[in-house]
Design a protein around this motif. Sequence first.
Motif, PDB file in Angstrom:
ATOM      1  N   ARG A 532      55.170  47.083  49.914  1.00 39.95           N
ATOM      2  CA  ARG A 532      53.722  47.160  50.042  1.00 39.95           C
ATOM      3  C   ARG A 532      53.094  46.786  48.708  1.00 39.95           C
ATOM      4  N   VAL A 533      51.936  46.149  48.775  1.00 35.86           N
ATOM      5  CA  VAL A 533      51.223  45.725  47.578  1.00 35.86           C
ATOM      6  C   VAL A 533      49.888  46.465  47.524  1.00 35.86           C
ATOM      7  N   VAL A 534      49.563  47.012  46.343  1.00 36.59           N
ATOM      8  CA  VAL A 534      48.294  47.709  46.138  1.00 36.59           C
ATOM      9  C   VAL A 534      47.506  46.951  45.080  1.00 36.59           C
ATOM     10  N   LEU A 535      46.285  46.591  45.390  1.00 41.10           N
ATOM     11  CA  LEU A 535      45.432  45.852  44.470  1.00 41.10           C
ATOM     12  C   LEU A 535      44.478  46.818  43.775  1.00 41.10           C
ATOM     13  N   LEU A 536      44.505  46.824  42.460  1.00 43.53           N
ATOM     14  CA  LEU A 536      43.625  47.683  41.669  1.00 43.53           C
ATOM     15  C   LEU A 536      42.502  46.862  41.044  1.00 43.53           C
ATOM     16  N   ASP A 537      41.359  47.507  40.928  1.00 43.44           N
ATOM     17  CA  ASP A 537      40.241  46.892  40.219  1.00 43.44           C
ATOM     18  C   ASP A 537      39.425  48.015  39.588  1.00 43.44           C
ATOM     19  N   LYS A 540      40.554  51.588  40.575  1.00 47.92           N
ATOM     20  CA  LYS A 540      40.497  52.034  41.961  1.00 47.92           C
ATOM     21  C   LYS A 540      41.288  51.078  42.846  1.00 47.92           C
ATOM     22  N   VAL A 541      41.785  51.627  43.963  1.00 47.15           N
ATOM     23  CA  VAL A 541      42.462  50.790  44.957  1.00 47.15           C
ATOM     24  C   VAL A 541      41.396  50.089  45.803  1.00 47.15           C
ATOM     25  N   ILE A 542      41.435  48.764  45.813  1.00 50.84           N
ATOM     26  CA  ILE A 542      40.431  48.032  46.609  1.00 50.84           C
ATOM     27  C   ILE A 542      41.070  47.321  47.796  1.00 50.84           C
ATOM     28  N   ALA A 543      42.392  47.233  47.816  1.00 54.43           N
ATOM     29  CA  ALA A 543      43.069  46.618  48.965  1.00 54.43           C
ATOM     30  C   ALA A 543      44.543  46.962  48.903  1.00 54.43           C
ATOM     31  N   GLU A 544      45.173  47.058  50.073  1.00 54.46           N
ATOM     32  CA  GLU A 544      46.610  47.238  50.125  1.00 54.46           C
ATOM     33  C   GLU A 544      47.166  46.678  51.422  1.00 54.46           C
ATOM     34  N   GLY A 545      48.425  46.331  51.380  1.00 57.91           N
ATOM     35  CA  GLY A 545      49.094  45.724  52.517  1.00 57.91           C
ATOM     36  C   GLY A 545      50.331  45.008  52.031  1.00 57.91           C
ATOM     37  N   THR A 546      50.915  44.198  52.885  1.00 57.46           N
ATOM     38  CA  THR A 546      52.049  43.401  52.431  1.00 57.46           C
ATOM     39  C   THR A 546      51.530  42.205  51.645  1.00 57.46           C
ATOM     40  N   HIS A 547      52.446  41.549  50.963  1.00 54.44           N
ATOM     41  CA  HIS A 547      52.093  40.356  50.187  1.00 54.44           C
ATOM     42  C   HIS A 547      51.394  39.332  51.083  1.00 54.44           C
ATOM     43  N   GLN A 548      51.985  39.076  52.263  1.00 62.65           N
ATOM     44  CA  GLN A 548      51.416  38.074  53.163  1.00 62.65           C
ATOM     45  C   GLN A 548      50.055  38.498  53.719  1.00 62.65           C
ATOM     46  N   GLU A 549      49.939  39.783  54.065  1.00 57.60           N
ATOM     47  CA  GLU A 549      48.672  40.274  54.623  1.00 57.60           C
ATOM     48  C   GLU A 549      47.526  40.120  53.626  1.00 57.60           C
ATOM     49  N   LEU A 550      47.795  40.451  52.371  1.00 57.11           N
ATOM     50  CA  LEU A 550      46.749  40.358  51.370  1.00 57.11           C
ATOM     51  C   LEU A 550      46.387  38.909  51.044  1.00 57.11           C
TER      52      LEU A 550
END
Length: 625
Positions: A532-537, A540-550
């Motif tokens: 799973r990939v979590v995107l921080l900005d 804060k977490v602004i998005a998460e999902g698999t690499h392909q989903e994001l």
Amino acid sequence: MRRAVRPHWGWATLGIGAGAFWTAARVSVPLMAGIAIDKGILKHDTGTTMKYVGIILLLGVAQAIATGLRRYGAFRMALRVETDMRQQLFAHLQRLHFAFHDQSQTGQLMARANTDIQQVNTVVILFPLTVASSLVLISVVTIILLTSPLLALLALGTLPFLNIAATLFTKRMQPVTLHLQEELAELSSVVEESFSGVRVVKGFGAESIQAAQLDHRADRVLDRSLDAARLRAWFLPLVDLLPTVGLVAILGYGGTLVIHGQIQLGTIVAFNSYILMLIWPLRMAGMLLGQASRSSAAAGRVHEILSTDPAIHEVAGAPKLPPGPGELRFENVTFGYGNVGTPVLDGLDLVLRGGEAVALVGATGSGKSTVARLVPRFYDIDSGTITLDGVDVREVSLANLRKSIGIVFEDTFLFSDSVRENISFADPEADMDTVRDAARLAGADRFIDALPEGYDTVIGEQGFSLSGGQRQRIAIARAVLAQPRVLILDDATSSVDPTKEHEIRAALREVMQDRTTLIIAHRPATIALADRVVLLDHGKVIAEGTHQELLVSSREYRAVLAQAIGSDADDPALDAAALLEVPDGNGNGVGHGVGRANGDRNDDGADGIGAGASGAGDPVGETAS
């Protein structure tokens, strides 16, 4: 310093006791010599003369034995105090929080652990010796006062002037020695940085710049040393001169008394010997005053560190972590570094399930590495909670917490030791089979076996004799051998040549199997290792999902990856990448050649974004063989 001396007070007592015995023997010699002159030599009595010669010889032997014991006691105590203080300082530095080390220069700390403690050692050595000299001074003054008060006053009349000079000397010497210790620490910092950063210095051809800095610091040390030397050159001659003035007064007045038969010759000879005997105690007092100023400044600098309280505290009787799969939770976590006004993490909520691999992705300054540093409590959070298997990390044993977490840092640090000792750093008692298994899991066993002495090869300063990929694999093996519950990879492949990164990724894939793993990364191929990939900005977490989903759903995610490979978030190749297959379990076809709209091929695919299936032949996502 008193606390450091107290455990070794027995040796101090030996030194002082031997000093007292030495004093008694020493002050007896002039008295025996005077009697020998008056009752033996002047009366032509050979037997009496030889009797006192024998007594003086025995007193000399007693002095020699006492001197040996006095000096051994003094030096043993001083060396033990120096060792204890150095160990105490090192242990305290180990306990101090990361924020302290973030703001401290290594050279400054090294200076305090070496030169400053050596200055303290010097004054500790002088202590028993000075006590003995003080006993000599007291004994001599007492004897000459009892013998002839008038001669004693003539002999000691210069002492008030010496006391005034000593007061002025101490007052002027203290700030000079403090500045000298500070300049020595600055010089140490320049030397340490020049050697530890020698590759940067040579790479920029900046040897002359560093040499100029060293010359500047060395000149300042010289200036302060000369200031101290000038003060000593002014004061110490007075220590020699003033007793000599007293000696002249005694010879002038006492000689007249002898001529008129008012005092015996032996008495005046003994008096002169006692006055000469005062010179060494007074000189010792002068040395102690000069050294005490410098040692006081040095001890203050050491105490400054020892009095710094660690910011990371462990609860009294803190238990170990309970058994668990390694579930890691961040609940409404807020954190900011002390010198930064804006929080780096602001209400972060994040869960890593046991055995799950999660990649943290974000722009520079988004808080990725900060998250990694908070798990082992390198820093404590401002609010919220971080739990590992349901237990707040602040409520468990700090040592146990950190042993449960394995970290592979972006900047790999290896010790100047053998490969085996580096891998078994977390468990020095690990047997060779365990070390080999860790190296095999990290993909390091083959190149280690090829080294001149295999696992016993000494790799030198920070392991720079090895390639970046080899150092990183040894670091991974070191983390694996610790059998951590949670593995943290803090940009573990960012400093590795992209042409070798696939070797590191293959090792990581095996190491991460069934282990909770937090991946801090910016290279797409490394991110693709995560479940799973979590995107921080901005913390804060602004998005998460698999690499392909994001790739499909998050323009911000595409922008971060595009920045990593120098492309554009709206590049058509990025959208095409989302359609490609997930990399297979063997690591083939991970993100090859997708980072450019014109289809340029990446040499090994480390910086691609999509995941081309092996042999797919898609012009957008070429595969590597």
